[in-house]
Write an enzyme that holds these catalytic residues in place. Structure first.
Site, short mmCIF file in Angstrom:
data_model
loop_
_atom_site.label_atom_id
_atom_site.label_comp_id
_atom_site.label_asym_id
_atom_site.label_seq_id
_atom_site.Cartn_x
_atom_site.Cartn_y
_atom_site.Cartn_z
N MET A 7 0.84 -1.20 0.00
CA MET A 7 0.00 0.00 0.00
C MET A 7 0.87 1.25 0.00
O MET A 7 1.64 1.48 0.92
CB MET A 7 -0.94 -0.01 1.21
CG MET A 7 -1.89 -1.20 1.22
SD MET A 7 -3.08 -1.17 2.57
CE MET A 7 -4.13 0.22 2.07
N SER A 8 0.73 2.03 -1.06
CA SER A 8 1.52 3.25 -1.21
C SER A 8 0.80 4.48 -0.69
O SER A 8 1.40 5.55 -0.56
CB SER A 8 1.86 3.47 -2.69
OG SER A 8 0.67 3.73 -3.42
N GLY A 9 -0.50 4.34 -0.43
CA GLY A 9 -1.29 5.51 -0.06
C GLY A 9 -2.00 6.12 -1.24
O GLY A 9 -2.72 7.12 -1.10
N GLY A 10 -1.85 5.53 -2.43
CA GLY A 10 -2.53 6.00 -3.62
C GLY A 10 -3.80 5.22 -3.87
O GLY A 10 -4.10 4.22 -3.20
N VAL A 11 -4.54 5.65 -4.90
CA VAL A 11 -5.83 5.03 -5.18
C VAL A 11 -5.68 3.59 -5.68
O VAL A 11 -6.51 2.72 -5.37
CB VAL A 11 -6.64 5.88 -6.18
CG1 VAL A 11 -5.93 5.97 -7.54
CG2 VAL A 11 -8.05 5.33 -6.37
N ASP A 12 -4.64 3.30 -6.45
CA ASP A 12 -4.51 1.98 -7.06
C ASP A 12 -4.34 0.88 -6.01
O ASP A 12 -5.06 -0.12 -6.01
CB ASP A 12 -3.34 1.96 -8.04
CG ASP A 12 -3.54 2.94 -9.19
OD1 ASP A 12 -4.68 3.07 -9.65
OD2 ASP A 12 -2.55 3.55 -9.63
N SER A 13 -3.37 1.06 -5.11
CA SER A 13 -3.16 0.03 -4.08
C SER A 13 -4.31 -0.01 -3.09
O SER A 13 -4.62 -1.07 -2.54
CB SER A 13 -1.83 0.26 -3.36
OG SER A 13 -1.78 1.55 -2.77
N CYS A 100 14.29 0.40 -8.00
CA CYS A 100 13.60 0.11 -6.74
C CYS A 100 12.86 -1.22 -6.82
O CYS A 100 12.94 -2.05 -5.91
CB CYS A 100 12.63 1.24 -6.41
SG CYS A 100 11.84 1.09 -4.80
N GLY A 124 -0.55 -2.53 -6.79
CA GLY A 124 -1.45 -1.76 -7.65
C GLY A 124 -0.89 -1.47 -9.02
O GLY A 124 -1.35 -0.53 -9.68
N CYS A 196 10.81 10.20 -5.37
CA CYS A 196 10.52 10.47 -3.96
C CYS A 196 11.67 11.17 -3.24
O CYS A 196 11.44 12.06 -2.42
CB CYS A 196 10.15 9.18 -3.23
SG CYS A 196 11.43 7.90 -3.24
#
Length: 357
Positions: A7-13, A100, A124, A196
């Site tokens: 989970m990246s904090g974005g909508v996809d994940s 990465c 995601g 990032c």
């Protein structure tokens, strides 16, 4: 099935976690802390800000799933940031997102999944895994506008057997609709585009702060005539146009970077075209293939038909069916057969030497 969701904090994940939970899976959310500054400061933009972690935590709470933040800053610094700086110091153009995935994310996620007794890792990414006679293939996403298979080319069939990409058949607008229907706060969050650890700052300053570029050099044309001077080869990438002297009347581009002699070569757009180049550190998803191939030379670039010739175990020559622009040493060449990803490797600096026709 117990599944670890990156989970990246974005909508996809966020949607991946929501979809898998709705399908009855036992979902565990994990966010990687990948970077912090020398004084402990968190990135302000990119995929791993403090705000992103908080968004992921809120989504996990909304979905009522366990959630963990794991610190991999040491691994990220050694494998991605050091590589980023080293590549620019060699006159190459790095892709930290590929690095990465290749050196940090998937290895650590799979290792963590084992520790948490998870059978799969889900992310995601927009890509598809296709099972074909007990072989796991990597394919482009159905929604080609967001296809991310390029940055996943290092994943082998064995690794793919442990991974799930639930968004491979879903469009981005549909993902946002699903997020909204689940009441997730990330439904209309903008996608992150920045590196990032650099953010919106100039990457040149970031590189300069980590390595000594005290000696400048000359900017020359293809005949070695001096056109200007520079303060460090890290300020340039092949194909660059901005900030190049001698462009009156005709645009000039960086065509080659000679680190050993501290020279930056410039020329016309035509001087950037190439038909043959070398890719190194090549890996294949399920073995070598040589028929009906095409290649992407940058993320989201169009596929160019090509031939593949083996030079050594992990070194291959690419011959394009047509001259093309934008082939930059340090970027990755990723090989496809239609939608199926065959493999890929890093574009060698030999691209602009004697191999060109």
């Amino acid at each position: 099935m117990r599944i670890l969701v990156a989970m990246s904090g974005g909508v996809d994940s966020s949607v991946v976690a929501g979809l898998l939970k709705s399908q009855g899976h036992d979902v565990i959310g994990v966010t990687m802390k990948l970077w912090e500054g020398p004084n402990g400061e968190m990135p302000e933009t990119g995929c791993c800000t403090a705000a992103d972690s908080e968004d992921a935590r809120k989504v996990a709470a909304k979905l009522d799933i366990p959630y963990y933040v794991l610190d991999y800053t040491k691994s990220f610094s050694e494998n991605v940031i050091d590589n980023f700086v080293d590549m620019y110091s060699q006159g190459l153009t790095p892709n930290p997102c590929v690095e990465c995935n290749r050196s940090v994310k998937f290895d650590h996620f799979i290792d963590q999944a084992k520790k948490l007794n998870c059978e799969k890792v889900a992310t995601g990414h927009y890509a598809k895994i296709v099972s074909n006679d007990d072989t796991f293939e990597l394919h482009k996403a159905d929604y080609l506008e967001k296809d991310q298979s390029y940055v996943l080319h290092m994943l082998t069939g064995d690794i793919l057997s442990k991974i799930d990409f639930p968004l491979g058949t879903i469009s981005k607008p549909e993902v946002r609709q699903i997020a909204a229907s689940l009441g997730l706060k990330t439904a209309f969050k903008k996608d992150s585009q920045d590196i990032c650890f650099v953010g919106k700052k100039d990457y040149r300053n970031f590189v300069s702060s980590r390595i000594d570029f005290s000696s400048g050099g000359n900017i020359v044309d293809k005949n070695n005539n001096v056109i200007g001077t520079h303060e460090g080869v890290h300020q340039f990438t092949v194909g660059q146009r901005k900030g190049i002297p001698g462009g009156q009347g005709q645009a000039k581009y960086v065509t080659k970077i000679d680190v050993e002699n501290n020279k930056v070569f410039i020329g016309s757009k035509a001087d950037l075209t190439t038909k043959k180049f070398i890719i190194e550190d090549v890996s294949f998803v399920n073995g070598e293939e040589y028929e009906n191939l095409s290649i992407q030379t940058r993320y989201n670039s169009h596929d160019i038909p090509c031939k593949l010739k083996k030079i050594d175990d992990s070194i291959f020559e690419i011959e394009l069916h047509e001259l093309t622009l934008g082939v930059a040493p340090g970027q990755f060449g990723v090989i496809y057969n239609d939608t199926k990803l065959i493999g890929g490797g890093r574009i060698s600096s030999k691209i602009l030497e004697n191999i060109n026709e």
